[in-house]
Motif scaffolding. Sequence first.
Motif, PDB file in Angstrom:
ATOM      1  N   THR A  32       0.855  -1.185   0.000  1.00 33.26           N
ATOM      2  CA  THR A  32       0.000   0.000   0.000  1.00 33.26           C
ATOM      3  C   THR A  32       0.896   1.241   0.000  1.00 33.26           C
ATOM      4  OG1 THR A  32      -0.089   0.161   2.415  1.00 33.26           O
ATOM      5  CG2 THR A  32      -1.750  -1.237   1.340  1.00 33.26           C
ATOM      6  N   LYS A  33       0.269   2.396  -0.225  1.00 25.84           N
ATOM      7  CA  LYS A  33       1.035   3.636  -0.259  1.00 25.84           C
ATOM      8  C   LYS A  33       1.692   3.900   1.100  1.00 25.84           C
ATOM      9  CE  LYS A  33       0.771   8.464  -1.515  1.00 25.84           C
ATOM     10  NZ  LYS A  33      -0.033   9.554  -2.041  1.00 25.84           N
ATOM     11  N   ALA A  34       0.979   3.636   2.182  1.00 22.25           N
ATOM     12  CA  ALA A  34       1.527   3.847   3.526  1.00 22.25           C
ATOM     13  C   ALA A  34       2.718   2.919   3.784  1.00 22.25           C
ATOM     14  CB  ALA A  34       0.450   3.616   4.580  1.00 22.25           C
ATOM     15  N   GLN A  35       2.603   1.671   3.345  1.00 20.48           N
ATOM     16  CA  GLN A  35       3.712   0.726   3.513  1.00 20.48           C
ATOM     17  C   GLN A  35       4.933   1.175   2.720  1.00 20.48           C
ATOM     18  OE1 GLN A  35       1.659  -2.829   2.224  1.00 20.48           O
ATOM     19  NE2 GLN A  35       1.609  -3.636   4.322  1.00 20.48           N
ATOM     20  N   LYS A  36       4.706   1.649   1.505  1.00 22.81           N
ATOM     21  CA  LYS A  36       5.817   2.124   0.684  1.00 22.81           C
ATOM     22  C   LYS A  36       6.521   3.296   1.350  1.00 22.81           C
ATOM     23  CE  LYS A  36       3.940   0.737  -3.791  1.00 22.81           C
ATOM     24  NZ  LYS A  36       3.489   1.186  -5.111  1.00 22.81           N
ATOM     25  N   VAL A  37       5.741   4.258   1.846  1.00 23.18           N
ATOM     26  CA  VAL A  37       6.326   5.446   2.470  1.00 23.18           C
ATOM     27  C   VAL A  37       7.136   5.044   3.701  1.00 23.18           C
ATOM     28  CG1 VAL A  37       5.764   7.572   3.708  1.00 23.18           C
ATOM     29  CG2 VAL A  37       4.607   7.048   1.561  1.00 23.18           C
ATOM     30  N   LEU A  38       6.553   4.218   4.558  1.00 23.75           N
ATOM     31  CA  LEU A  38       7.259   3.815   5.776  1.00 23.75           C
ATOM     32  C   LEU A  38       8.524   3.010   5.473  1.00 23.75           C
ATOM     33  CD1 LEU A  38       4.270   2.928   8.114  1.00 23.75           C
ATOM     34  CD2 LEU A  38       5.832   4.855   8.305  1.00 23.75           C
ATOM     35  N   GLN A  39       8.450   2.124   4.495  1.00 31.52           N
ATOM     36  CA  GLN A  39       9.620   1.325   4.163  1.00 31.52           C
ATOM     37  C   GLN A  39      10.710   2.165   3.504  1.00 31.52           C
ATOM     38  OE1 GLN A  39       8.902  -2.443   2.296  1.00 31.52           O
ATOM     39  NE2 GLN A  39       7.222  -2.925   3.676  1.00 31.52           N
ATOM     40  N   ILE A  40      10.327   3.150   2.744  1.00 35.16           N
ATOM     41  CA  ILE A  40      11.330   4.055   2.144  1.00 35.16           C
ATOM     42  C   ILE A  40      12.001   4.880   3.240  1.00 35.16           C
ATOM     43  CG2 ILE A  40      11.617   6.094   0.681  1.00 35.16           C
ATOM     44  CD1 ILE A  40       9.513   4.809  -1.198  1.00 35.16           C
ATOM     45  N   ILE A  41      11.207   5.360   4.190  1.00 35.86           N
ATOM     46  CA  ILE A  41      11.797   6.105   5.315  1.00 35.86           C
ATOM     47  C   ILE A  41      12.778   5.213   6.068  1.00 35.86           C
ATOM     48  CG2 ILE A  41      11.270   7.125   7.570  1.00 35.86           C
ATOM     49  CD1 ILE A  41       8.674   8.213   6.264  1.00 35.86           C
ATOM     50  N   LEU A  42      12.394   3.983   6.328  1.00 39.73           N
ATOM     51  CA  LEU A  42      13.296   3.042   7.016  1.00 39.73           C
ATOM     52  C   LEU A  42      14.548   2.773   6.190  1.00 39.73           C
ATOM     53  CD1 LEU A  42      10.869   0.436   8.599  1.00 39.73           C
ATOM     54  CD2 LEU A  42      12.359   2.038   9.780  1.00 39.73           C
ATOM     55  N   ALA A  43      14.374   2.655   4.878  1.00 43.67           N
ATOM     56  CA  ALA A  43      15.533   2.392   4.023  1.00 43.67           C
ATOM     57  C   ALA A  43      16.557   3.511   4.116  1.00 43.67           C
ATOM     58  CB  ALA A  43      15.078   2.210   2.571  1.00 43.67           C
ATOM     59  N   TRP A  44      16.099   4.735   4.293  1.00 47.30           N
ATOM     60  CA  TRP A  44      17.018   5.871   4.392  1.00 47.30           C
ATOM     61  C   TRP A  44      17.562   6.058   5.801  1.00 47.30           C
ATOM     62  CZ3 TRP A  44      19.146   8.903   0.648  1.00 47.30           C
ATOM     63  CH2 TRP A  44      18.655   8.723  -0.645  1.00 47.30           C
ATOM     64  N   LEU A  45      16.793   5.695   6.820  1.00 44.32           N
ATOM     65  CA  LEU A  45      17.203   5.968   8.196  1.00 44.32           C
ATOM     66  C   LEU A  45      17.943   4.826   8.885  1.00 44.32           C
ATOM     67  CD1 LEU A  45      14.155   7.891   9.669  1.00 44.32           C
ATOM     68  CD2 LEU A  45      16.314   8.792   8.848  1.00 44.32           C
ATOM     69  N   VAL A  46      17.728   3.607   8.473  1.00 46.10           N
ATOM     70  CA  VAL A  46      18.334   2.470   9.189  1.00 46.10           C
ATOM     71  C   VAL A  46      19.856   2.556   9.244  1.00 46.10           C
ATOM     72  CG1 VAL A  46      18.716  -0.021   9.061  1.00 46.10           C
ATOM     73  CG2 VAL A  46      16.420   0.891   9.030  1.00 46.10           C
ATOM     74  N   PRO A  47      20.564   2.892   8.172  1.00 42.27           N
ATOM     75  CA  PRO A  47      22.020   2.976   8.311  1.00 42.27           C
ATOM     76  C   PRO A  47      22.446   4.013   9.351  1.00 42.27           C
ATOM     77  CG  PRO A  47      21.443   2.897   6.009  1.00 42.27           C
ATOM     78  CD  PRO A  47      20.163   3.051   6.775  1.00 42.27           C
ATOM     79  N   ILE A  48      21.756   5.120   9.394  1.00 41.44           N
ATOM     80  CA  ILE A  48      22.110   6.166  10.354  1.00 41.44           C
ATOM     81  C   ILE A  48      21.751   5.729  11.766  1.00 41.44           C
ATOM     82  CG2 ILE A  48      21.602   8.530  11.070  1.00 41.44           C
ATOM     83  CD1 ILE A  48      21.088   9.106   8.057  1.00 41.44           C
ATOM     84  N   ILE A  49      20.524   5.251  11.935  1.00 44.97           N
ATOM     85  CA  ILE A  49      20.084   4.812  13.259  1.00 44.97           C
ATOM     86  C   ILE A  49      20.891   3.604  13.708  1.00 44.97           C
ATOM     87  CG2 ILE A  49      18.134   3.824  14.529  1.00 44.97           C
ATOM     88  CD1 ILE A  49      16.320   5.598  12.797  1.00 44.97           C
ATOM     89  N   GLY A  50      21.180   2.696  12.780  1.00 42.76           N
ATOM     90  CA  GLY A  50      21.973   1.515  13.132  1.00 42.76           C
ATOM     91  C   GLY A  50      23.363   1.890  13.613  1.00 42.76           C
ATOM     92  N   ALA A  51      24.008   2.815  12.922  1.00 39.37           N
ATOM     93  CA  ALA A  51      25.351   3.232  13.330  1.00 39.37           C
ATOM     94  C   ALA A  51      25.324   3.907  14.694  1.00 39.37           C
ATOM     95  CB  ALA A  51      25.947   4.180  12.287  1.00 39.37           C
ATOM     96  N   LEU A  52      24.359   4.799  14.904  1.00 42.11           N
ATOM     97  CA  LEU A  52      24.260   5.470  16.196  1.00 42.11           C
ATOM     98  C   LEU A  52      23.893   4.487  17.306  1.00 42.11           C
ATOM     99  CD1 LEU A  52      22.441   8.770  15.177  1.00 42.11           C
ATOM    100  CD2 LEU A  52      24.842   8.481  15.821  1.00 42.11           C
ATOM    101  N   GLY A  53      23.013   3.544  16.985  1.00 40.37           N
ATOM    102  CA  GLY A  53      22.629   2.541  17.975  1.00 40.37           C
ATOM    103  C   GLY A  53      23.795   1.654  18.373  1.00 40.37           C
ATOM    104  N   LEU A  54      24.571   1.215  17.387  1.00 42.72           N
ATOM    105  CA  LEU A  54      25.739   0.378  17.695  1.00 42.72           C
ATOM    106  C   LEU A  54      26.778   1.157  18.481  1.00 42.72           C
ATOM    107  CD1 LEU A  54      26.175  -1.601  14.390  1.00 42.72           C
ATOM    108  CD2 LEU A  54      25.499  -2.502  16.603  1.00 42.72           C
ATOM    109  N   GLN A  56      26.182   3.654  20.533  1.00 41.17           N
ATOM    110  CA  GLN A  56      25.672   3.820  21.895  1.00 41.17           C
ATOM    111  C   GLN A  56      25.749   2.505  22.665  1.00 41.17           C
ATOM    112  OE1 GLN A  56      24.901   6.632  23.381  1.00 41.17           O
ATOM    113  NE2 GLN A  56      24.464   5.580  25.276  1.00 41.17           N
ATOM    114  N   PHE A  57      25.415   1.399  22.008  1.00 36.75           N
ATOM    115  CA  PHE A  57      25.471   0.094  22.667  1.00 36.75           C
ATOM    116  C   PHE A  57      26.892  -0.236  23.095  1.00 36.75           C
ATOM    117  CE2 PHE A  57      26.294  -4.479  22.294  1.00 36.75           C
ATOM    118  CZ  PHE A  57      25.460  -4.941  23.301  1.00 36.75           C
ATOM    119  N   ASN A  58      27.827  -0.077  22.190  1.00 32.52           N
ATOM    120  CA  ASN A  58      29.213  -0.398  22.523  1.00 32.52           C
ATOM    121  C   ASN A  58      29.779   0.558  23.565  1.00 32.52           C
ATOM    122  OD1 ASN A  58      29.866  -2.719  20.910  1.00 32.52           O
ATOM    123  ND2 ASN A  58      29.504  -1.405  19.162  1.00 32.52           N
ATOM    124  N   LYS A  59      29.359   1.809  23.511  1.00 28.71           N
ATOM    125  CA  LYS A  59      29.804   2.770  24.505  1.00 28.71           C
ATOM    126  C   LYS A  59      29.287   2.395  25.886  1.00 28.71           C
ATOM    127  CE  LYS A  59      29.624   7.643  25.600  1.00 28.71           C
ATOM    128  NZ  LYS A  59      28.894   8.873  25.384  1.00 28.71           N
TER     129      LYS A  59
END
Length: 86
Positions: A32-54, A56-59
């Motif tokens: 659906t359009k909502a699924q596409k929008v949310l998945q595109i947002i995740l596709a752009w944010l996961v590398p950034i959030i993943g790096a910051l999360g890792l 913070q976790f390791n710190k």
Amino acid sequence: MSITLIIYVSLAVYVIISLAVSVFLIRRDDLTKAQKVLQIILAWLVPIIGALGLWQFNKSQDEPISRNKDFGGGASSSGNIASGGD
């Protein structure tokens, strides 16, 4: 290699991969359009959030290193090993 060149190449790879995933998601008919929008947002944010999360976790896993530890000694000494035992 210059650090700025590495940063620019990394940024270019990130943008190309994110764009490719975004186009792939837009062209899907089963989402659906909502699924596409949310998945595109995740596709752009996961590398950034993943790096910051890792980071913070390791710190948070860092433990202060104690430099005042005794080494060796105690009741059993290695002195008997050199002399062949009893």
